[in-house]
Design a protein around this motif. Structure first.
Motif, short mmCIF file in Angstrom:
data_model
loop_
_atom_site.label_atom_id
_atom_site.label_comp_id
_atom_site.label_asym_id
_atom_site.label_seq_id
_atom_site.Cartn_x
_atom_site.Cartn_y
_atom_site.Cartn_z
N VAL A 1 0.98 -1.16 0.08
CA VAL A 1 0.02 0.01 -0.05
C VAL A 1 0.83 1.18 -0.01
CG1 VAL A 1 -1.77 1.25 1.56
CG2 VAL A 1 -1.99 -1.27 1.27
N VAL A 2 0.73 2.03 -0.89
CA VAL A 2 1.35 3.50 -1.12
C VAL A 2 0.69 4.60 -0.98
CG1 VAL A 2 2.93 4.59 -2.60
CG2 VAL A 2 2.83 2.16 -2.83
N ARG A 3 1.04 5.22 0.38
CA ARG A 3 0.30 6.50 0.63
C ARG A 3 0.53 7.69 -0.07
NH1 ARG A 3 -4.52 5.49 3.58
NH2 ARG A 3 -4.07 3.36 4.77
N GLY A 4 -0.10 8.61 -0.36
CA GLY A 4 0.49 9.83 -0.95
C GLY A 4 -0.59 10.02 -2.23
N LEU A 5 -0.18 11.30 -3.19
CA LEU A 5 -1.10 11.37 -4.26
C LEU A 5 -0.33 10.76 -5.60
CD1 LEU A 5 -3.41 13.21 -5.30
CD2 LEU A 5 -2.12 14.97 -5.48
N TRP B 1 10.15 3.66 -2.43
CA TRP B 1 10.53 3.47 -1.01
C TRP B 1 9.49 2.50 -0.63
CZ3 TRP B 1 14.14 5.59 2.03
CH2 TRP B 1 13.95 5.39 3.33
N MET B 2 8.37 2.37 -0.67
CA MET B 2 7.63 1.55 0.01
C MET B 2 7.57 0.05 -0.40
SD MET B 2 5.82 3.15 2.21
CE MET B 2 4.86 1.81 2.91
N ALA B 3 7.91 -0.15 -1.80
CA ALA B 3 8.04 -1.40 -2.47
C ALA B 3 9.28 -2.02 -2.01
CB ALA B 3 7.92 -1.06 -4.03
N VAL B 4 10.36 -1.26 -1.60
CA VAL B 4 11.65 -1.73 -1.26
C VAL B 4 11.38 -2.38 0.14
CG1 VAL B 4 14.06 -1.10 -0.57
CG2 VAL B 4 13.27 -0.58 -2.95
N ALA B 5 10.70 -1.52 0.95
CA ALA B 5 10.50 -1.78 2.32
C ALA B 5 9.82 -3.03 2.51
CB ALA B 5 9.76 -0.65 3.08
N THR C 1 9.63 -1.62 -11.16
CA THR C 1 10.79 -2.05 -11.81
C THR C 1 12.22 -1.53 -11.20
OG1 THR C 1 9.65 -1.95 -13.89
CG2 THR C 1 12.01 -2.19 -13.99
N THR C 2 12.01 -0.40 -10.82
CA THR C 2 13.19 0.52 -9.98
C THR C 2 13.42 -0.17 -8.82
OG1 THR C 2 12.83 2.54 -11.36
CG2 THR C 2 14.03 2.89 -9.23
N SER C 3 12.35 -0.32 -8.25
CA SER C 3 12.50 -1.00 -6.91
C SER C 3 12.97 -2.42 -6.66
CB SER C 3 11.24 -0.73 -5.99
OG SER C 3 10.09 -1.65 -6.52
N GLY C 4 13.01 -2.98 -7.69
CA GLY C 4 13.28 -4.41 -7.82
C GLY C 4 12.31 -5.35 -7.30
N VAL C 5 10.91 -4.97 -7.64
CA VAL C 5 9.95 -6.09 -7.39
C VAL C 5 9.96 -6.96 -8.53
CG1 VAL C 5 7.64 -6.31 -7.27
CG2 VAL C 5 8.75 -4.32 -5.95
N TYR C 6 9.89 -6.59 -9.79
CA TYR C 6 10.16 -7.51 -10.93
C TYR C 6 11.24 -7.05 -11.88
CZ TYR C 6 6.54 -4.31 -12.31
OH TYR C 6 5.68 -3.10 -12.56
N ARG C 7 11.45 -7.96 -12.85
CA ARG C 7 12.65 -7.66 -13.84
C ARG C 7 12.17 -6.53 -14.65
NH1 ARG C 7 12.89 -9.79 -18.86
NH2 ARG C 7 11.48 -11.53 -18.30
N ASP C 8 10.84 -6.32 -15.17
CA ASP C 8 10.52 -5.70 -16.24
C ASP C 8 8.98 -5.43 -15.91
OD1 ASP C 8 9.76 -4.96 -19.27
OD2 ASP C 8 11.38 -3.73 -18.37
N ASP C 9 8.37 -4.12 -16.49
CA ASP C 9 7.09 -4.16 -16.36
C ASP C 9 6.26 -4.59 -17.41
OD1 ASP C 9 7.71 -2.30 -18.09
OD2 ASP C 9 6.79 -0.75 -16.99
#
Length: 185
Positions: free
Chosen positions: A29-33, A64-68, A133-141
């Motif tokens: 869950v990512v908070r913010g606009l 930030w949230m995805a890395v955490a 992608t930048t956060s390293g969750v997956y290889r590519d979107d």
């Protein structure tokens, strides 16, 4: 030519794999606009910048949230292979959508059901996919081959629609798509 029925009348139907929904391989869950990515403008010297000032802070929040979230999953490895995704973008309603006086806190009947205004859903998705992608969750979107739930909602739908938050942000879920098992004849 003789036709062969798929199932004999007295034979039991083939077993269906457990239909319970699988837990997502990744959820955050990512908070913010949420900020859209897409349109760029030329600023001279061959430089292009994003038209929306909201995209950079949004992408930073997602990263930030995805890395955490990724670090909290024991043994997490970057997702690879086909993925299904949910992205539920949430926005506060403008004050003009709300009643006044004794109707304060109630949505006016004339208010739109969903946020059918900018930012474009496709541009929100683009910014969020790139940040994942930048956060390293997956290889590519490009691995996302299916969306199960994708939409823009008002936070007044919190508790009524799955994934809708009580404030601006986005609920993101990713599932691995498994190769179907061959059925023995």
């Amino acid at each position: 030519m003789e036709t062969v029925p798929l199932f004999a009348v007295d034979a039991p139907a083939p077993a269906v794999e457990d239909e319970a929904p699988k837990a997502p391989a990744f959820e955050v869950v990512v908070r913010g606009l949420p900020g859209p990515q897409g349109s760029k403008r030329h600023v001279g010297g061959g430089r292009m910048i994003e038209s929306s000032a909201k995209v950079k802070p949004w992408r930073e929040s997602v990263v930030w949230m995805a890395v955490a979230a990724r670090q909290k999953i024991k043994g997490f490895t970057k997702l690879d292979g086909p993925l299904a995704a949910d992205m539920v973008f949430c926005f506060d309603r403008p004050k003009g959508h709300m009643g006044t006086g004794r109707n304060a806190g109630l949505v006016r009947p004339s208010a739109p059901l969903r946020p059918d205004v900018t930012p474009d859903l496709s541009k929100l998705v683009r910014a969020t996919e790139d940040a994942l992608t930048t956060s390293g969750v997956y290889r590519d979107d490009a691995l996302i081959v299916e969306y199960r739930q994708l939409g823009k909602f008002y936070t007044t739908d919190h508790g009524l629609v799955p994934g809708v938050l009580d404030g601006p942000g986005c609920t993101i879920r990713l599932w691995r798509i498994e190769q179907p098992k061959a059925v023995e004849a």
